[in-house]
Design a protein around this motif. Structure first.
Motif, PDB file in Angstrom:
ATOM      1  N   ASP A   1       3.279  25.335  16.744  1.00 43.16           N
ATOM      2  CA  ASP A   1       1.984  24.841  17.169  1.00 43.16           C
ATOM      3  C   ASP A   1       1.724  23.484  16.532  1.00 43.16           C
ATOM      4  N   HIS A   2       1.928  22.409  17.309  1.00 42.43           N
ATOM      5  CA  HIS A   2       1.672  21.061  16.835  1.00 42.43           C
ATOM      6  C   HIS A   2       0.616  20.449  17.748  1.00 42.43           C
ATOM      7  N   ALA A   3      -0.633  20.463  17.290  1.00 42.74           N
ATOM      8  CA  ALA A   3      -1.726  19.969  18.117  1.00 42.74           C
ATOM      9  C   ALA A   3      -1.616  18.476  18.363  1.00 42.74           C
ATOM     10  N   ASP A   4      -1.078  17.746  17.391  1.00 46.24           N
ATOM     11  CA  ASP A   4      -0.956  16.289  17.493  1.00 46.24           C
ATOM     12  C   ASP A   4       0.386  15.863  16.902  1.00 46.24           C
ATOM     13  N   PRO A   5       1.486  16.075  17.632  1.00 48.52           N
ATOM     14  CA  PRO A   5       2.814  15.770  17.093  1.00 48.52           C
ATOM     15  C   PRO A   5       2.953  14.335  16.597  1.00 48.52           C
ATOM     16  N   ARG A   6       2.410  13.372  17.345  1.00 46.40           N
ATOM     17  CA  ARG A   6       2.509  11.972  16.941  1.00 46.40           C
ATOM     18  C   ARG A   6       1.736  11.723  15.648  1.00 46.40           C
ATOM     19  N   GLY A   7       0.527  12.243  15.573  1.00 49.25           N
ATOM     20  CA  GLY A   7      -0.276  12.057  14.376  1.00 49.25           C
ATOM     21  C   GLY A   7       0.349  12.712  13.167  1.00 49.25           C
ATOM     22  N   GLU A   8       0.851  13.930  13.349  1.00 54.90           N
ATOM     23  CA  GLU A   8       1.486  14.648  12.240  1.00 54.90           C
ATOM     24  C   GLU A   8       2.725  13.902  11.763  1.00 54.90           C
ATOM     25  N   ALA A   9       3.525  13.404  12.717  1.00 55.86           N
ATOM     26  CA  ALA A   9       4.748  12.677  12.366  1.00 55.86           C
ATOM     27  C   ALA A   9       4.414  11.399  11.600  1.00 55.86           C
ATOM     28  N   ALA A  10       3.405  10.660  12.070  1.00 59.10           N
ATOM     29  CA  ALA A  10       3.032   9.401  11.419  1.00 59.10           C
ATOM     30  C   ALA A  10       2.541   9.638   9.992  1.00 59.10           C
ATOM     31  N   VAL A  11       1.689  10.647   9.805  1.00 50.15           N
ATOM     32  CA  VAL A  11       1.164  10.934   8.477  1.00 50.15           C
ATOM     33  C   VAL A  11       2.277  11.448   7.558  1.00 50.15           C
ATOM     34  N   PHE A  12       3.157  12.295   8.090  1.00 52.23           N
ATOM     35  CA  PHE A  12       4.277  12.826   7.306  1.00 52.23           C
ATOM     36  C   PHE A  12       5.159  11.687   6.797  1.00 52.23           C
ATOM     37  N   VAL A  13       5.513  10.750   7.680  1.00 52.22           N
ATOM     38  CA  VAL A  13       6.359   9.613   7.291  1.00 52.22           C
ATOM     39  C   VAL A  13       5.635   8.734   6.271  1.00 52.22           C
ATOM     40  N   ALA A  14       4.335   8.493   6.486  1.00 49.34           N
ATOM     41  CA  ALA A  14       3.568   7.683   5.538  1.00 49.34           C
ATOM     42  C   ALA A  14       3.560   8.328   4.154  1.00 49.34           C
ATOM     43  N   MET A  15       3.419   9.646   4.118  1.00 51.17           N
ATOM     44  CA  MET A  15       3.430  10.351   2.841  1.00 51.17           C
ATOM     45  C   MET A  15       4.787  10.233   2.164  1.00 51.17           C
ATOM     46  N   ARG A  16       5.854  10.373   2.950  1.00 54.87           N
ATOM     47  CA  ARG A  16       7.203  10.282   2.380  1.00 54.87           C
ATOM     48  C   ARG A  16       7.495   8.875   1.858  1.00 54.87           C
ATOM     49  N   LEU A  17       7.177   7.859   2.645  1.00 52.94           N
ATOM     50  CA  LEU A  17       7.462   6.491   2.230  1.00 52.94           C
ATOM     51  C   LEU A  17       6.542   6.047   1.097  1.00 52.94           C
ATOM     52  N   GLY A  18       5.346   6.639   1.036  1.00 53.62           N
ATOM     53  CA  GLY A  18       4.427   6.307  -0.044  1.00 53.62           C
ATOM     54  C   GLY A  18       5.005   6.597  -1.419  1.00 53.62           C
ATOM     55  N   ILE A  19       5.906   7.533  -1.496  1.00 51.87           N
ATOM     56  CA  ILE A  19       6.574   7.853  -2.757  1.00 51.87           C
ATOM     57  C   ILE A  19       7.293   6.623  -3.298  1.00 51.87           C
ATOM     58  N   TYR A  20       7.931   5.854  -2.417  1.00 51.80           N
ATOM     59  CA  TYR A  20       8.688   4.686  -2.866  1.00 51.80           C
ATOM     60  C   TYR A  20       7.769   3.545  -3.279  1.00 51.80           C
ATOM     61  N   VAL A  21       6.617   3.417  -2.615  1.00 50.88           N
ATOM     62  CA  VAL A  21       5.654   2.389  -3.003  1.00 50.88           C
ATOM     63  C   VAL A  21       5.094   2.699  -4.392  1.00 50.88           C
ATOM     64  N   LEU A  22       4.902   3.977  -4.696  1.00 48.91           N
ATOM     65  CA  LEU A  22       4.293   4.403  -5.961  1.00 48.91           C
ATOM     66  C   LEU A  22       5.334   4.840  -6.986  1.00 48.91           C
ATOM     67  N   GLN A  23       6.574   4.406  -6.813  1.00 46.59           N
ATOM     68  CA  GLN A  23       7.641   4.925  -7.680  1.00 46.59           C
ATOM     69  C   GLN A  23       7.449   4.565  -9.150  1.00 46.59           C
ATOM     70  N   ASP A  24       6.818   3.422  -9.465  1.00 46.15           N
ATOM     71  CA  ASP A  24       6.579   3.093 -10.872  1.00 46.15           C
ATOM     72  C   ASP A  24       5.633   4.113 -11.507  1.00 46.15           C
ATOM     73  N   HIS A  25       4.607   4.515 -10.765  1.00 45.40           N
ATOM     74  CA  HIS A  25       3.665   5.509 -11.272  1.00 45.40           C
ATOM     75  C   HIS A  25       4.328   6.883 -11.395  1.00 45.40           C
ATOM     76  N   LEU A  26       5.173   7.215 -10.427  1.00 47.43           N
ATOM     77  CA  LEU A  26       5.895   8.488 -10.498  1.00 47.43           C
ATOM     78  C   LEU A  26       6.847   8.508 -11.693  1.00 47.43           C
ATOM     79  N   THR A  27       7.500   7.378 -11.944  1.00 52.48           N
ATOM     80  CA  THR A  27       8.400   7.289 -13.094  1.00 52.48           C
ATOM     81  C   THR A  27       7.642   7.567 -14.384  1.00 52.48           C
ATOM     82  N   ARG A  28       6.466   6.994 -14.511  1.00 53.49           N
ATOM     83  CA  ARG A  28       5.648   7.213 -15.707  1.00 53.49           C
ATOM     84  C   ARG A  28       5.217   8.676 -15.814  1.00 53.49           C
ATOM     85  N   ALA A  29       4.806   9.245 -14.682  1.00 57.79           N
ATOM     86  CA  ALA A  29       4.305  10.621 -14.695  1.00 57.79           C
ATOM     87  C   ALA A  29       5.414  11.638 -14.942  1.00 57.79           C
TER      88      ALA A  29
END
Length: 208
Positions: free
Chosen positions: A132-160
């Protein structure tokens, strides 16, 4: 994981630029610094890439191709559950993801194209899988943004985390955390099982 071309001086120059752009961004990196890091002459850097813009384009193209090849190996060749393949990908991917975090923060045509491609791939796999995917495009876009956001915030993740978030151990720990957080129903039970198998035994947190 690395093609035969990567044995050449051209590839050494690109790898040096990849590391320096990640450390200092393109504006803070000179062609001469790249030549010094690669152990070649400035003239050779200019011969292969022309100028800094050409060098940046080569780095962008390499990152996009690396991610495409890794996805193809994991999904199309069904190697997501292969611990050796996934460990090799993490090791080869460490400089790529350091660069990617900087490139995503700075913005470039290549990273925009990569984001769109990853969204399309994710949406395709969602539509191909029952659920059940009510908004496949929206879910895919948010999922990818969340995954790629890890690399943008990698300095903070390294510290944590107390470990280099873009290094093999950090990437393995992040992957384990993602598996614990992301619903198996979303990615698919079979995919989640393969990902756990491919991850192998994740590094144990060191008192954190």
């Amino acid at each position: 994981m690395r093609p035969a071309e990567d044995l050449t001086a051209r590839a050494r120059i690109r790898d040096a630029a990849l590391a320096l752009f990640a450390e200092h961004d393109a504006a803070g990196t000179s062609m001469r610094k790249v030549a010094e890091r690669a152990g070649v002459s400035l003239a050779l850097v200019q011969y292969h890439f022309g100028n800094k813009a050409g060098l940046r384009q080569a780095c962008d193209a390499y990152v996009v191709e690396f991610i495409r090849a890794t996805l193809a190996g994991a999904v199309d060749e069904d190697r997501l559950g292969d611990p050796e393949f996934m460990e090799s990908s993490r090791r080869a991917g460490a400089p790529v993801f350091r660069y990617l975090g900087r490139a995503l923060a700075d913005g470039s045509d290549a990273t925009a194209a990569l984001f769109d491609e990853l969204v399309a791939i994710t949406e395709h796999h969602q539509r191909a899988r029952a659920g059940d995917h009510a908004d496949p495009r929206g879910e895919a876009a948010v999922f990818v943004a969340m995954r790629l956001g890890i690399y943008v915030l990698q300095d903070h993740l390294t510290r944590a985390l107390g470990v280099d978030a873009a290094g093999p151990a950090g990437l393995a720990r992040i992957a384990a955390a993602q598996l614990a957080i992301i619903s198996p129903e979303y990615v698919g039970e079979e995919t989640a099982a393969k990902a756990r198998k491919g991850l192998g035994k994740p590094p144990r947190p060191s008192g954190r």
